[in-house]
Design a protein around this motif. Structure first.
Motif: not given
Length: 185
Positions: A84-85, A128-136, A148-159, A161-166
């Protein structure tokens, strides 16, 4: 019967534990001051600029990365096992043409576009995006037409729900945007 209920309760408890999210990589840009010397460890930033107010940052505040030129690129360090990203963005005087492209790689060479966000939100928005766990690695590229664009709080998590793909677009209770709503695009 009581033994069956206890066994069932334990099964449910362990199932809940297995779905717990684990932070793989998190960056709040709070120590980033818009200079090469303050770039977060492992991150690559092509153009250095920062916002330094709570109104221009995610909930971690007060600093955020500032995309202020076209083709500015922010690339994450190498990570593993994330499924998840999540990140926060807010456009400042952006128009309907300015965009943010999100790309992923599982080999560090070939990049796949996850999504291009256009138009950019003018209120603080978490994506929030669900991503392939092989992503590096993840890469973010700004195309500027205006603003301009403000960009913040990047969070990559594991675990997650793999059923959600949107993609899930979420507005959080934040000083800049105090509405709360959830939706799946």
């Amino acid at each position: 019967m009581k033994k069956i209920l206890k066994a069932f309760a334990l099964l449910i408890a362990f199932a809940g534990i297995s779905n717990a999210q684990t932070t793989v990589l998190y960056e709040d840009f709070n120590a980033y001051a818009g200079t090469a010397g303050t770039t977060p460890s492992g991150w690559t930033i092509s153009n250095h600029a920062a916002y330094t107010t709570a109104a221009s940052s995610g909930t971690s505040g007060p600093n955020s990365y500032k995309f202020n030129i076209t083709n500015a690129v922010v690339t994450s360090p190498v990570f593993s096992g994330a499924d998840s990203l999540t990140f926060w963005i807010k456009g400042f005087s952006t128009d309907a043409i300015s965009s943010l492209k999100i790309e992923l790689t599982n080999d560090g060479i070939n990049w796949t576009t996850l999504q291009t966000i256009v138009p950019l939100p003018l209120t603080g928005t978490v994506y929030r995006y669900f991503i392939n766990n092989s992503t590096i690695k993840a890469r973010f590229t700004y195309t500027k037409s205006a603003g301009n664009l403000a960009f913040d709080d990047v969070n990559l998590t594991a675990g997650t729900n793999a059923q959600l793909n949107n993609k899930i677009k979420t507005y959080f209770n934040h000083p800049v945007n105090n509405s709360v709503s959830y939706g799946v695009n």
